[in-house]
Enzyme design. Structure first.
Site, PDB file in Angstrom:
ATOM      1  N   GLU A 193     -20.664  31.543   8.501  1.00 28.77           N
ATOM      2  CA  GLU A 193     -19.916  31.424   9.751  1.00 28.77           C
ATOM      3  C   GLU A 193     -20.262  32.662  10.556  1.00 28.77           C
ATOM      4  OE1 GLU A 193     -18.084  31.635  12.763  1.00 28.77           O
ATOM      5  OE2 GLU A 193     -16.551  32.653  11.573  1.00 28.77           O
ATOM      6  N   CYS A 195     -15.250  35.635  17.023  1.00 30.81           N
ATOM      7  CA  CYS A 195     -16.459  34.808  17.075  1.00 30.81           C
ATOM      8  C   CYS A 195     -16.268  33.649  18.045  1.00 30.81           C
ATOM      9  CB  CYS A 195     -16.846  34.314  15.694  1.00 30.81           C
ATOM     10  SG  CYS A 195     -15.497  33.533  14.795  1.00 30.81           S
TER      11      CYS A 195
END
Length: 508
Positions: free
Chosen positions: A261, A295
């Site tokens: 991720e 993110c």
């Protein structure tokens, strides 16, 4: 903060390796945790050395042999109790997250709530680890599939979510029958120690095997040990694309599994038919929340040309209302960047954008004076830019927002998708056709695609992750649990004959 550390059972000077309830003496490099809030030292941690690392892995291997034989609902009961302990410690842990990482106290508490939520999800999952039953082509045969635990799950997490990402992985891994070894960010080591202290109380009370939860604190070298270790079948890594590529290459070389991720370069498309009230809130929070260090942070706004000037004015006004300062004070919207290296990257990105032709409508800069002594507080800024700019194509972990115009939805989608990353995306529109086009196969290419909400913030019930340079991994909800297990197909012959598949005959 001393009171908080005491509540969480953290010493001012701690060891950075643990097999669960046992803390190992290590000879690794000393890691000092500085708060970006005020620059003060919170505590020090002795980093993991190779001998301690091997002890943690060996203990995890031993624990797995017993832990995998516990019924999944019983493992789920342990996770339920972990959730209860997190509820008891939510205020203290949330405050530590805020102080050590720099995010607002509301976000720190929200991160702990994510941990509680994934515990609840995992408890239910512990009774739903299902496979499929298929019809065999051979008479008198039954065919089905089932899922078994993999073994050790290595977890490498980033500073921006110092506790939640660990919980997404470990709670699922534990109910699946795996054991976990966690390497938290060396920038937020005390958050890792706090979590280990919280769960060890539950584990000890329930006679959970020592080694089910391992902790190894250290720098890049420790992560490299984990990535190259054939004893660890799955490495889950959260962080930059550069880091993820290194992990993926090393793990793939030994034919292990990686769950990645990585970075995002997230955009909101703002239609001429958008609800501008929703759009301004989504854009502002998405861009400045956690000081742009998520993110899923909104980094690009793609605005229809007919409302571009109007929305630009609204955005500038909204930025003028932002309060920047100590994140422990609820009145403040924006806290500090994690450290001075992050500040340097922020400044370099601003200069790069200007050099490429960007026009800043809200100027950036480093804040100085009372309350900003750490040197980590910066101004959220906005630049008119082109999607093709090199700096726009990259993720800068800071509150820099790039805005640009579009004419048609096809053009907007091309801009949205025209970056190497593919994590989160959003469209703000009241036009059903635009919304459906955005969600179609020819629409957003991201792992997360939202309508009339922003790019930032995800519920644990959905699988979290993205495509392209974001890494392709999925964590948290939906069927993300399957990555922590190995699939097995079983066929049972309950006759007194042995027919072969595909009608093959083998007569003796």
């Amino acid at each position: 903060m001393k009171d908080i550390l005491k509540v969480l059972g953290i010493q001012a000077s701690s060891q950075g390796a643990s097999t669960g309830s046992n803390w190992l003496k290590t000879t690794g490099e000393k890691i000092t945790s500085y708060s970006p809030v005020d620059g003060e030292i919170i505590g020090t941690v002795k980093g993991t050395n190779r001998a301690a690392y091997d002890t943690v892995v060996t203990k995890a291997q031993e624990a797995f042999v017993e832990w995998r034989s516990w019924p999944a609902p019983k493992r789920g009961e342990i996770v339920r109790q972990v959730g209860d302990e997190l509820r008891k410690n939510k205020a203290a842990l949330g405050k530590l997250v805020s102080y050590e990482m720099g995010k607002s106290l509301q976000e720190g508490l929200g991160e702990v709530q994510e941990m509680i939520d994934i515990c609840d999800f995992a408890v239910g999952l512990s009774r739903q680890l299902h496979g499929l039953t298929m019809h065999s082509e051979r008479p008198g045969h039954r065919m089905y599939e089932q899922y078994h635990p993999l073994g050790i799950v290595g977890i490498i997490s980033a500073f921006n979510f110092p506790v939640a990402v660990w919980s997404w992985n470990s709670m699922l891994a534990w109910v699946c029958g795996d054991v976990a070894i966690w390497k938290p960010s060396e920038k937020t080591p005390l958050c890792g120690i706090a979590c280990q202290k919280i769960i060890q109380q539950v584990f000890k009370k329930n006679n959970v095997p020592e080694g089910v939860s391992g902790l190894i604190i250290g720098g890049r070298e420790v992560g490299e040990w984990m990535s190259a270790d054939t004893r660890i079948p799955l490495v889950s890594a959260t962080g930059s694309t550069r880091m993820g590529k290194a992990v993926a290459s090393t793990v793939a070389e030994r034919l292990g599994r990686s769950l990645l991720e990585l970075g995002g370069n997230n955009a909101i498309i703002i239609s001429k038919e958008a609800d501008l009230g929703i759009a301004i809130t989504a854009a502002a929070f998405g861009a400045v929340g956690t000081a742009g260090q998520r993110c899923t942070t909104t980094r690009r706004l793609i605005i229809h040309e007919k409302i571009y000037n109007k929305f630009k004015d609204l955005l500038v006004h909204a930025y003028g209302q932002l309060k920047i300062g100590n994140p422990l004070l609820e009145k403040n919207h924006v806290g500090p960047l994690i450290d001075k290296d992050a500040v340097a990257m922020y400044l370099a990105a601003i200069e790069k954008c200007k050099a490429e032709g960007g026009n800043f409508i809200v100027e950036g800069g480093v804040l100085k004076g009372k309350g900003y002594e750490s040197g980590c507080y910066v101004k959220p800024c906005i630049a008119e830019a082109k999607n093709s700019y090199e700096i726009v194509q990259h993720e800068t972990f800071a509150p820099i927002l790039y805005i640009m115009k579009y004419k048609t939805m096809e053009e907007a989608l091309a801009m949205q998708n025209g970056v190497p990353q593919g994590l989160s995306s959003s469209v703000i529109t009241n036009n059903l056709r635009e919304a459906e086009a955005f969600l179609s196969a020819s629409g957003s290419d991201c792992g997360i695609a939202n309508v009339n909400i922003g790019t930032s913030g995800a519920e644990i019930g959905g699988a979290f992750g993205g495509e392209k340079e974001t890494g392709g991994g999925r964590e948290s909800g939906s069927d993300a649990w399957k990555v922590y297990m190995r699939r097995q197909t079983n066929t049972i012959n309950y006759t007194d004959k042995l027919p072969l598949a595909q009608g093959i005959r083998f007569d003796l």
